[in-house]
Design a protein around this motif. Sequence first.
Motif, PDB file in Angstrom:
ATOM      1  N   ARG A 118       5.259  -1.133   7.057  1.00 50.60           N
ATOM      2  CA  ARG A 118       5.271   0.476   6.751  1.00 50.60           C
ATOM      3  C   ARG A 118       6.647   0.799   7.028  1.00 50.60           C
ATOM      4  O   ARG A 118       7.299   0.907   7.944  1.00 50.60           O
ATOM      5  CB  ARG A 118       4.319   1.091   7.495  1.00 50.60           C
ATOM      6  N   ASP A 133       8.937   4.574   6.121  1.00 54.40           N
ATOM      7  CA  ASP A 133       9.005   5.960   5.552  1.00 54.40           C
ATOM      8  C   ASP A 133      10.410   6.143   4.955  1.00 54.40           C
ATOM      9  O   ASP A 133      11.372   6.429   5.497  1.00 54.40           O
ATOM     10  CB  ASP A 133       8.773   6.710   6.860  1.00 54.40           C
ATOM     11  N   ASP A 140       6.255   6.914   1.567  1.00 53.78           N
ATOM     12  CA  ASP A 140       5.505   6.429   2.804  1.00 53.78           C
ATOM     13  C   ASP A 140       4.840   5.327   2.426  1.00 53.78           C
ATOM     14  O   ASP A 140       3.608   5.408   1.703  1.00 53.78           O
ATOM     15  CB  ASP A 140       4.791   7.487   3.405  1.00 53.78           C
ATOM     16  N   ALA A 141       5.015   4.049   2.615  1.00 52.48           N
ATOM     17  CA  ALA A 141       4.427   2.882   1.943  1.00 52.48           C
ATOM     18  C   ALA A 141       4.704   1.581   3.001  1.00 52.48           C
ATOM     19  O   ALA A 141       5.651   1.545   3.623  1.00 52.48           O
ATOM     20  CB  ALA A 141       5.259   2.291   0.638  1.00 52.48           C
ATOM     21  N   THR A 142       3.755   0.671   2.817  1.00 55.07           N
ATOM     22  CA  THR A 142       3.600  -0.584   3.185  1.00 55.07           C
ATOM     23  C   THR A 142       4.189  -1.599   2.386  1.00 55.07           C
ATOM     24  O   THR A 142       3.593  -1.845   1.324  1.00 55.07           O
ATOM     25  CB  THR A 142       2.314  -0.998   4.072  1.00 55.07           C
ATOM     26  N   ALA A 152       1.021  -1.189  -0.210  1.00 59.08           N
ATOM     27  CA  ALA A 152       0.060  -0.066   0.005  1.00 59.08           C
ATOM     28  C   ALA A 152       0.847   1.417   0.157  1.00 59.08           C
ATOM     29  O   ALA A 152       2.182   1.190   0.653  1.00 59.08           O
ATOM     30  CB  ALA A 152      -0.911  -0.006   1.315  1.00 59.08           C
ATOM     31  N   MET A 153       0.375   2.208  -0.750  1.00 64.41           N
ATOM     32  CA  MET A 153       1.140   3.343  -0.562  1.00 64.41           C
ATOM     33  C   MET A 153       0.460   4.679  -0.066  1.00 64.41           C
ATOM     34  O   MET A 153      -0.852   4.712  -0.136  1.00 64.41           O
ATOM     35  CB  MET A 153       1.097   4.065  -2.248  1.00 64.41           C
ATOM     36  N   HIS A 154       1.103   5.389   1.006  1.00 65.95           N
ATOM     37  CA  HIS A 154       0.393   5.985   1.842  1.00 65.95           C
ATOM     38  C   HIS A 154       0.730   7.673   1.376  1.00 65.95           C
ATOM     39  O   HIS A 154       0.027   8.362   2.110  1.00 65.95           O
ATOM     40  CB  HIS A 154       0.548   5.695   3.160  1.00 65.95           C
ATOM     41  N   GLY A 155       1.753   7.873   0.575  1.00 66.42           N
ATOM     42  CA  GLY A 155       2.227   9.130   0.285  1.00 66.42           C
ATOM     43  C   GLY A 155       3.721   9.300  -0.213  1.00 66.42           C
ATOM     44  O   GLY A 155       4.172   8.324   0.112  1.00 66.42           O
TER      45      GLY A 155
END
Length: 123
Positions: free
Chosen positions: A97, A99, A89-91, A66-69
């Motif tokens: 996760r 950074d 910022d990715a899982t 997952a990509m968070h930013g």
Amino acid sequence: MNTEAIARRLVELCRQGKYEQAQDELYADDAVSIEMDGLPPDMARDTRGLEAIREKGRQFNATIEAMHGGSVGDPIVTGNWFSLVMTMDATFKGRGRVDMREICVYQVRDGKIVREQFFYDVD
């Protein structure tokens, strides 16, 4: 294109998430990509050739759950070189996760990126 124009175009495409388009437009066929020492054994440190660089990107993307930013900074240009800061910022699958923050340095020759090198902490 000169180095400044290539740097601006790379930033523009990366901010849109169009990394493969950036490679297609801006990279030389014999470009080299260099990662940090200390990577896991299954990850290549030096990658040579545009197709191999594309494949490295595909393999990296496959590890993202997952990509968070993220962000792409403005380039700093001097001569045939430019650098910029990228964050993500990715899982990651199996890692959780992360950074990520890195300094990316590029060399331009004959209107194409011929070298990229990434500097970041390897945990």
